[in-house]
Structure formats: structure tokens, C-alpha cells
Motif scaffolding. Structure first.
Motif: not given
Length: 228
Positions: A9-14, A58-61, A80-86, A93-96
């Protein structure tokens, strides 16, 4: 499974947030987009930087979504889901920071001067708020019980409530303390000159990220040490 679905869901939001930005469909506004001092000062800077911001989202998502779909299909472990969220949080943070620097470079190229924007005072405040948010999450995690959403979630902690309690208590309080200290340090940057802020901001930000990663690695090692 819940963690994978949350990550998906977070990836789709991205993707949902990134595509309009990447296509240049979002005009300068006070709610949506890369709202740095430079982008808010000039429409040309806004357009260039937010197109880049959209690509970052888009790339991250897309990458996160592919990994999550592989987990749903059983190709990779669903843990792997928890690691993807992290990873997405660290990625943002880095890209910001990179986009903030990029926005100032674009502003200089477009002839936008410091008189047109408040350079360097907004970013330390935003990062400080992020630090304090992480501190709150750390405290909540320290006293949490096993759950699908909050806490230091590795297979070792999920498998044993006793391990969960010991690891989350130490990791949560350590993370809360470190992030709180960094938060006050970032707030202190607002009282410095622009040159001092620029010189110290990146180092502090990298230090904060390094501290989070170090705590995560130490917490993982500690969790597995309790299982043997």
C-alpha cells in the motif's frame, strides 16, 4: 502477510503521489509537492525540482512494489515487507536532503537569490520534527507488546514475546534518546548563520541516519543472541 500488504500500500501511495509530479501536473501550492524555500520562491524552480521529486517517488514505489508482489507470490519471504517499509523511510529521508540541495542549485541557475527565499531555516525544523516523531515511536515501541504495526520487528522478536520485550525496550529507548538529542541539535541550527547551517546540516543528518542504522543492526544482533 499484513506487513507485506502495508508495504504494498505504501508503494502504491508513492506511485500515486509521484506520477502527477513527474508529469509536471502539479502547480506551486502550499500542500502537495517538494516545498523547499527555493521551490516556493519561483515557479520555474518548482517545476524542475518537482518533476525530479516525482521521479524519485515513482522509482522508489516501483521497486518496493515489485519486491512486495514477489513476496505475495511466495518468490521471496513475506518478512521482506518490514524491511521494504524501513528502506522506503530511509530512502525518503536521504532523497529529501538531496532534493533540497538540488533545489538550491536550480534556484541559483535560474537567478533566484537569497532575498527571494528563506534559505536553510525550514529544513532543520522539519528534520527536528521528524527526529521527535521517531523519539515518540521509540518510546511507544519500548513498552509495546507483539503487534503487526509497531516495534522492532525481526523474526527473532516476532517468534518470542520475551525476546520482543527485551529487544524493544532497549532499542526503543535508545532510539528515542538519540533521536531526541539530534532533534534539539537540528533546532539549534535555526539560530545560526546561513553558512553555519549549510556546513553542519548534512553532517548532522548523516549522523542521525547512521545512528538509526547502528541501532537497528545492534538490535538485530541482540535479538538473535537471545535465541541461542
Amino acid at each position: 502477510m499484513e506487513t507485506v500488504l502495508t508495504s504494498l500500500g505504501l508503494a502504491l501511495l508513492f506511485l500515486f503521489l509521484g506520477i502527477p509530479l513527474m508529469l509536471g501536473k502539479v502547480k506551486r501550492n502550499s500542500l502537495y509537492g517538494a516545498r523547499f524555500p527555493a521551490t516556493m520562491a519561483d515557479d520555474r524552480v518548482w517545476d524542475v525540482v518537482n518533476r525530479k521529486t516525482g521521479f524519485v517517488f515513482v522509482a522508489g514505489g516501483a521497486v518496493a512494489g515489485i519486491v512486495d508482489l514477489l513476496a505475495v507470490a511466495g518468490v521471496v519471504t513475506r518478512d521482506v515487507g518490514q524491511y521494504v517499509v524501513g528502506a522506503l523511510m530511509v530512502y525518503i529521508l536521504i532523497t529529501s536532503v538531496w532534493l533540497w540541495r538540488y533545489s538550491e542549485r536550480v534556484a541559483r541557475e535560474r537567478g533566484v537569490t537569497a532575498r527571494d527565499m528563506d534559505v536553510g531555516r525550514t529544513e532543520p525544523l522539519l528534520v527536528a520534527i521528524g527526529c521527535f516523531a521517531v523519539s515518540v515511536i521509540g518510546v511507544l515501541s519500548a513498552f509495546s507488546t507483539p503487534n503487526p504495526w509497531l516495534g522492532f520487528r525481526v523474526p527473532a522478536t516476532l517468534a518470542d514475546p520475551a525476546v520482543w520485550h527485551q529487544v524493544n525496550l532497549r532499542v526503543g529507548l535508545t532510539l528515542a534518546g538519540l533521536s531526541g538529542v539530534f532533534g534539539f541539535m537540528f533546532l539549534g541550527l535555526r539560530n545560526m548563520t546561513e553558512g553555519e547551517r549549510k556546513r553542519l546540516f548534512s553532517g548532522l543528518f548523516i549522523g542521525w541516519l547512521a545512528a538509526i542504522i547502528l541501532v537497528a543492526v545492534a538490535g538485530t544482533l541482540f535479538a538473535y543472541s537471545l535465541t541461542y
